[in-house]
Write a protein that holds these residues in place. Sequence first.
Motif, PDB file in Angstrom:
ATOM      1  N   PHE A  89       0.813  -1.217   0.000  1.00 43.81           N
ATOM      2  CA  PHE A  89       0.000   0.000   0.000  1.00 43.81           C
ATOM      3  C   PHE A  89       0.846   1.266   0.000  1.00 43.81           C
ATOM      4  O   PHE A  89       0.349   2.347   0.308  1.00 43.81           O
ATOM      5  N   GLU A  90       2.106   1.137  -0.333  1.00 39.80           N
ATOM      6  CA  GLU A  90       2.963   2.320  -0.396  1.00 39.80           C
ATOM      7  C   GLU A  90       2.544   3.219  -1.545  1.00 39.80           C
ATOM      8  O   GLU A  90       1.853   2.789  -2.483  1.00 39.80           O
ATOM      9  N   GLY A  91       2.980   4.470  -1.480  1.00 36.78           N
ATOM     10  CA  GLY A  91       2.508   5.501  -2.405  1.00 36.78           C
ATOM     11  C   GLY A  91       2.433   5.120  -3.864  1.00 36.78           C
ATOM     12  O   GLY A  91       1.442   5.380  -4.546  1.00 36.78           O
ATOM     13  N   GLY A  92       3.475   4.492  -4.383  1.00 34.25           N
ATOM     14  CA  GLY A  92       3.497   4.162  -5.800  1.00 34.25           C
ATOM     15  C   GLY A  92       2.417   3.201  -6.224  1.00 34.25           C
ATOM     16  O   GLY A  92       1.998   3.186  -7.392  1.00 34.25           O
ATOM     17  N   ARG A  93       1.931   2.379  -5.293  1.00 36.08           N
ATOM     18  CA  ARG A  93       0.911   1.397  -5.634  1.00 36.08           C
ATOM     19  C   ARG A  93      -0.440   2.054  -5.894  1.00 36.08           C
ATOM     20  O   ARG A  93      -1.283   1.486  -6.596  1.00 36.08           O
ATOM     21  N   LEU A  94      -0.670   3.226  -5.319  1.00 40.50           N
ATOM     22  CA  LEU A  94      -1.942   3.912  -5.541  1.00 40.50           C
ATOM     23  C   LEU A  94      -2.140   4.221  -7.024  1.00 40.50           C
ATOM     24  O   LEU A  94      -3.235   4.060  -7.569  1.00 40.50           O
ATOM     25  N   LYS A  95      -1.079   4.662  -7.665  1.00 42.83           N
ATOM     26  CA  LYS A  95      -1.163   4.946  -9.095  1.00 42.83           C
ATOM     27  C   LYS A  95      -1.468   3.674  -9.872  1.00 42.83           C
ATOM     28  O   LYS A  95      -2.239   3.683 -10.844  1.00 42.83           O
ATOM     29  N   ASP A  96      -0.902   2.555  -9.431  1.00 40.58           N
ATOM     30  CA  ASP A  96      -1.124   1.283 -10.120  1.00 40.58           C
ATOM     31  C   ASP A  96      -2.562   0.800  -9.977  1.00 40.58           C
ATOM     32  O   ASP A  96      -3.104   0.160 -10.887  1.00 40.58           O
ATOM     33  N   THR A  97      -3.174   1.061  -8.833  1.00 39.00           N
ATOM     34  CA  THR A  97      -4.540   0.578  -8.593  1.00 39.00           C
ATOM     35  C   THR A  97      -5.605   1.537  -9.123  1.00 39.00           C
ATOM     36  O   THR A  97      -6.782   1.184  -9.189  1.00 39.00           O
ATOM     37  N   PHE A  98      -5.202   2.746  -9.520  1.00 42.42           N
ATOM     38  CA  PHE A  98      -6.175   3.756  -9.946  1.00 42.42           C
ATOM     39  C   PHE A  98      -7.059   3.284 -11.106  1.00 42.42           C
ATOM     40  O   PHE A  98      -8.282   3.486 -11.068  1.00 42.42           O
ATOM     41  N   PRO A  99      -6.535   2.652 -12.157  1.00 41.14           N
ATOM     42  CA  PRO A  99      -7.416   2.214 -13.246  1.00 41.14           C
ATOM     43  C   PRO A  99      -8.529   1.279 -12.780  1.00 41.14           C
ATOM     44  O   PRO A  99      -9.659   1.342 -13.294  1.00 41.14           O
ATOM     45  N   ALA A 100      -8.231   0.416 -11.810  1.00 42.01           N
ATOM     46  CA  ALA A 100      -9.252  -0.494 -11.295  1.00 42.01           C
ATOM     47  C   ALA A 100     -10.331   0.284 -10.547  1.00 42.01           C
ATOM     48  O   ALA A 100     -11.528  -0.005 -10.670  1.00 42.01           O
ATOM     49  N   MET A 101      -9.915   1.281  -9.758  1.00 42.31           N
ATOM     50  CA  MET A 101     -10.892   2.127  -9.055  1.00 42.31           C
ATOM     51  C   MET A 101     -11.770   2.867 -10.058  1.00 42.31           C
ATOM     52  O   MET A 101     -12.996   2.964  -9.886  1.00 42.31           O
ATOM     53  N   LEU A 102     -11.140   3.399 -11.092  1.00 45.50           N
ATOM     54  CA  LEU A 102     -11.874   4.151 -12.113  1.00 45.50           C
ATOM     55  C   LEU A 102     -12.902   3.258 -12.801  1.00 45.50           C
ATOM     56  O   LEU A 102     -14.059   3.662 -13.011  1.00 45.50           O
ATOM     57  N   SER A 103     -12.518   2.047 -13.137  1.00 46.18           N
ATOM     58  CA  SER A 103     -13.444   1.124 -13.796  1.00 46.18           C
ATOM     59  C   SER A 103     -14.634   0.799 -12.900  1.00 46.18           C
ATOM     60  O   SER A 103     -15.773   0.709 -13.362  1.00 46.18           O
ATOM     61  N   ALA A 104     -14.379   0.626 -11.601  1.00 43.36           N
ATOM     62  CA  ALA A 104     -15.465   0.347 -10.660  1.00 43.36           C
ATOM     63  C   ALA A 104     -16.420   1.535 -10.572  1.00 43.36           C
ATOM     64  O   ALA A 104     -17.646   1.365 -10.522  1.00 43.36           O
ATOM     65  N   ALA A 105     -15.869   2.754 -10.560  1.00 38.76           N
ATOM     66  CA  ALA A 105     -16.708   3.954 -10.498  1.00 38.76           C
ATOM     67  C   ALA A 105     -17.559   4.091 -11.761  1.00 38.76           C
ATOM     68  O   ALA A 105     -18.749   4.426 -11.695  1.00 38.76           O
ATOM     69  N   GLU A 106     -16.962   3.828 -12.914  1.00 40.93           N
ATOM     70  CA  GLU A 106     -17.714   3.915 -14.174  1.00 40.93           C
ATOM     71  C   GLU A 106     -18.814   2.856 -14.236  1.00 40.93           C
ATOM     72  O   GLU A 106     -19.927   3.134 -14.720  1.00 40.93           O
ATOM     73  N   SER A 107     -18.529   1.672 -13.729  1.00 42.20           N
ATOM     74  CA  SER A 107     -19.549   0.621 -13.699  1.00 42.20           C
ATOM     75  C   SER A 107     -20.701   1.004 -12.794  1.00 42.20           C
ATOM     76  O   SER A 107     -21.870   0.699 -13.087  1.00 42.20           O
ATOM     77  N   CYS A 108     -20.395   1.687 -11.686  1.00 43.78           N
ATOM     78  CA  CYS A 108     -21.437   2.143 -10.773  1.00 43.78           C
ATOM     79  C   CYS A 108     -22.362   3.143 -11.463  1.00 43.78           C
ATOM     80  O   CYS A 108     -23.591   3.087 -11.316  1.00 43.78           O
ATOM     81  N   VAL A 109     -21.795   4.047 -12.240  1.00 45.97           N
ATOM     82  CA  VAL A 109     -22.599   5.014 -12.994  1.00 45.97           C
ATOM     83  C   VAL A 109     -23.559   4.287 -13.935  1.00 45.97           C
ATOM     84  O   VAL A 109     -24.752   4.608 -14.014  1.00 45.97           O
ATOM     85  N   GLU A 110     -23.061   3.289 -14.630  1.00 43.49           N
ATOM     86  CA  GLU A 110     -23.909   2.557 -15.576  1.00 43.49           C
ATOM     87  C   GLU A 110     -25.021   1.787 -14.859  1.00 43.49           C
ATOM     88  O   GLU A 110     -26.141   1.691 -15.371  1.00 43.49           O
ATOM     89  N   ARG A 111     -24.722   1.239 -13.677  1.00 38.93           N
ATOM     90  CA  ARG A 111     -25.761   0.530 -12.925  1.00 38.93           C
ATOM     91  C   ARG A 111     -26.863   1.468 -12.458  1.00 38.93           C
ATOM     92  O   ARG A 111     -28.025   1.075 -12.319  1.00 38.93           O
TER      93      ARG A 111
END
Length: 449
Positions: A106-128
């Motif tokens: 969970f160190e700082g650099g990993r946040l950037k790596d996980t961001f696309p997955a968070m974004l995809s989840a947020a976009e899926s929520c909008v569609e639902r």
Amino acid sequence: MNPPKPQPRPDKVSLWRYLRLFRQDLLSAQPQRLYRAWMAEFRTPFFRSYMVNQPDLIETVLKKRPDDFPKSGRISEGLRPLLGDSVFLTNGAVWKRQRRIIDPAFEGGRLKDTFPAMLSAAESCVERLRPHVGTQIECEGITSHVAADVIFRTLFSVPIEHEVAAQVFEKFRAYQREQPLLNLAAFVPVPRWLPRFHSRKTRRNAQEIRKLIAKLTSKRADAIADGTAPDDLATKIMTTPDPMTGQCFETHEMIDQVAIFFLAGHETSASALAWTLYLMALYPDWQNKVAAEAQALDDPTFATMSKLKISRDVFREALRLYPPVPMMVREAGCAEKFRNRDVPKGSQIVISPWHLHRQERLWDNPDGFDPSRWATEIGKTCQREAYIPFSTGPRVCTGAGFAMVEGPLILSMLLRHFKFETISGKTPVPVAHLTVRSKDGIWLRLVER
């Protein structure tokens, strides 16, 4: 403006009345004096509890001498069937080893790596949500879904629709509904020697969740072994050796850790997001500010997060007013003296973000919703000394930085597309289950923006 006031807070309340009120309305249960007190004592026939609400005492317990104040077993036992020996429940050398392995993921650099997955989840929520425009929606269910989606995408690189992920989500919802109000364990006068009982349904749900998690972790262990594993949080954690021993988590140990990642990363985020949406409906001016700022997501990259400052302040303020974990319980490992009061060894030490975040001697307009407070000197001081939604010190939530990206991102994405409006007669009443939830859900009207 302030959120709707609770029922008048009592000045004094007996333990038994407190327990009844706690189940009905978390806000109204708290005597008014606890929002001004630096310390309070609760006595029962079997043990004593001391609530500390003074920043320097909290710093002693959580930061300066955490080994002298381990997590209380009274709280841990309620979650043991699901979480086993996860990092959330352990103490001492076992906990320190677990954190040495987990923290690098969970160190700082990993946040950037996980961001696309968070974004995809947020976009899926909008569609639902699109098919529900113009209707009344229950927000806790929606935020639970998207928060679980984030966890599975970032941890195992699978969406919530994945067969096993969907089963874990449904089983966990059943488990959560069966759970007692865990924070009451700090005050319930039950002797330590009395065995803890869990309902058959609770034990069965916990076992089924753990079996499903075991499938995911075993499959990932196989993928790691043959070199086909994706570079996500599960792979990172399962392949990180303890720097002191060189040993990684065994698969059975990983089941405990995945269980707490799901609980902490899903349940707490869902609570925080749901209350944030309610506050946005209550304060449409702030909602419009977040929506305007959210146009920055035309560039959906991690760098854009630095532009979502209003969303971050709004989310931070929601965490202040409705901290997902309202109380933390530690145990005095030795006799203490706090504020010239003797604290016997074995006493329960209750640290309450719920009270600290509304401490009348510290905060300006403590019951008010004001995201601009974080730019004031008082707000900055309180953020350093009296703001602990993720705890603090060595046991600070590993995913705190993760949550402060996930929350503002999902909030901005939703408000970019929709308006949320309050519904007459459906004011949510906060109660404490695994996290701070609404007694009858958080119902809002969804409108196309």
